[in-house]
Design a protein around this motif. Sequence first.
Motif, mmCIF file in Angstrom:
data_model
loop_
_atom_site.group_PDB
_atom_site.id
_atom_site.type_symbol
_atom_site.label_atom_id
_atom_site.label_comp_id
_atom_site.label_asym_id
_atom_site.label_seq_id
_atom_site.Cartn_x
_atom_site.Cartn_y
_atom_site.Cartn_z
ATOM 1 N N HIS A 209 0.826 -1.204 0.000
ATOM 2 C CA HIS A 209 0.000 0.000 0.000
ATOM 3 C C HIS A 209 0.864 1.260 0.000
ATOM 4 C CE1 HIS A 209 -3.792 -2.034 0.259
ATOM 5 N NE2 HIS A 209 -3.447 -2.695 1.359
ATOM 6 N N ALA A 210 1.960 1.269 0.784
ATOM 7 C CA ALA A 210 2.834 2.440 0.830
ATOM 8 C C ALA A 210 3.487 2.691 -0.518
ATOM 9 C CB ALA A 210 3.896 2.260 1.907
ATOM 10 N N LEU A 306 9.741 5.513 0.844
ATOM 11 C CA LEU A 306 8.855 4.411 1.191
ATOM 12 C C LEU A 306 8.762 4.237 2.704
ATOM 13 C CD1 LEU A 306 7.108 2.043 0.229
ATOM 14 C CD2 LEU A 306 9.187 0.664 0.096
ATOM 15 N N ASP A 307 9.914 4.309 3.403
ATOM 16 C CA ASP A 307 9.913 4.176 4.856
ATOM 17 C C ASP A 307 9.130 5.314 5.511
ATOM 18 O OD1 ASP A 307 11.346 1.836 4.845
ATOM 19 O OD2 ASP A 307 13.293 2.799 5.078
ATOM 20 N N ALA A 308 9.241 6.513 4.918
ATOM 21 C CA ALA A 308 8.473 7.644 5.449
ATOM 22 C C ALA A 308 6.978 7.396 5.276
ATOM 23 C CB ALA A 308 8.885 8.931 4.746
ATOM 24 N N ASP A 312 4.202 7.015 8.289
ATOM 25 C CA ASP A 312 2.982 7.822 8.295
ATOM 26 C C ASP A 312 1.747 6.928 8.415
ATOM 27 O OD1 ASP A 312 1.588 10.364 7.969
ATOM 28 O OD2 ASP A 312 0.981 9.582 6.008
ATOM 29 N N ALA A 313 1.777 5.798 7.686
ATOM 30 C CA ALA A 313 0.640 4.867 7.755
ATOM 31 C C ALA A 313 0.526 4.258 9.149
ATOM 32 C CB ALA A 313 0.806 3.772 6.712
ATOM 33 N N TRP A 324 14.016 -2.889 7.535
ATOM 34 C CA TRP A 324 14.088 -3.933 6.510
ATOM 35 C C TRP A 324 14.859 -3.405 5.311
ATOM 36 C CZ3 TRP A 324 11.370 -3.520 1.672
ATOM 37 C CH2 TRP A 324 10.667 -2.315 1.530
ATOM 38 N N THR A 325 15.231 -4.314 4.400
ATOM 39 C CA THR A 325 15.911 -3.947 3.169
ATOM 40 C C THR A 325 15.117 -4.473 1.980
ATOM 41 O OG1 THR A 325 17.245 -5.965 2.984
ATOM 42 C CG2 THR A 325 18.137 -4.194 4.356
#
Length: 405
Positions: A209-210, A306-308, A312-313, A324-325
Amino acid sequence: MFDADLAGFGLRVTARGTKTFLFQYNAGPHVKRRVVIGTFGAEMTTAQARKQAEVLRGQVRESRDPVAERRAARAAALEAEARAKAAEAAARYTVTAMIDQWAEHHLSQRSASYRRRVPRELKAALSDWKAVPAASFAHADAVRVLDAVKAVRGPVATNRLRAVARACWGWAVKRGAMERNPWEVTPQPAREVARERVLSDAELAAIWHAAGRLGAPWTAILRLLILTGQRRGEVAGMRWAEVDLEAGVWSLPGDRTKNRRPHDVPLSAEAVGIIRAVRRRKADRLVFEGVNGNPPSGFGKMKARLDAALADAARQGGPEVAPWTLHDLRRTVATGLQRLGVRLEVIEAVLNHVSGSRAGIVGVYQRHGWAREKAEALRGWAAHVMRYVDGGAAVSNVVPLRKAR
């Protein structure tokens, strides 16, 4: 014939009439030496030859050996010339030149993405030394580079740099381009353990989803990584000529895979839908055509975005995703297929691994391509992923494709 007044001074006349002045002397018991002074005529007169003979005679009286001295002088001149040529060659053999030759010759059998990435990263880490002769790069310089990279990128990235730098310099030493490898005795920045990070189903759905918030090309690339389990460079570099959307097959040629072997990836309906949705321009060669016709770059910046989005989610009630990588996606696919009861041989075929059950003599004689089994496995995996993406399953409800063996 020899001169009666100056001992050792003589004239040698050949059958053709050539007259050569020489000087003969004893250099020790039973050791006679001769020094050619010159040819009579246009080159030298008798008076000039006599004068040189007198000089040589004086040297002998001083217990010197003119012939030995001349030989030593010639040898020293040749050695100096050789040293000068070697120094000139060493000056030309810069760190950049060595890396380029290493990439051209030693990395020729590696994947195209590896050949591009590794030399570029090595040059970036050694930017202050690129024009320096490689042979002058010292052990202390190597330690300084490792410390700088560790401070910015961390110990694991530093381990990778140390490994490729050792390999590059070691290759040059084996070729005789230099005598020592300054990276050989550098301390390992960090002890590494085998990676074990596997994303949960909820985390995988959160990433799916992100990824939708990133836009082209990253949304499609990330979702294909989740659905296919292939390497990020292979997905990002996907070519239109490689995909048959009607048949649902992505055929990777050997020059685009890590092990240099052609690899067919069955595409689930979901994967086909993602590729069909990519906007294709007439001149595009790549599915994800980047600047100047290259695959998209900037995975690090994309991962930060993506991590941001994941953070936020999570603040809005979504699942928290532990660090994670991108490579963890590949391991997650492999583990997920195993949880679904897919045979190990099929999982390795899906990932294009030549190890484990496909290594050694088994790999030589086992030529079954597992095409049907791979397609069934990836269809089942896509269905499993979409259940969590759509929010219609609990984490514990894993439905095997078949009874695990």
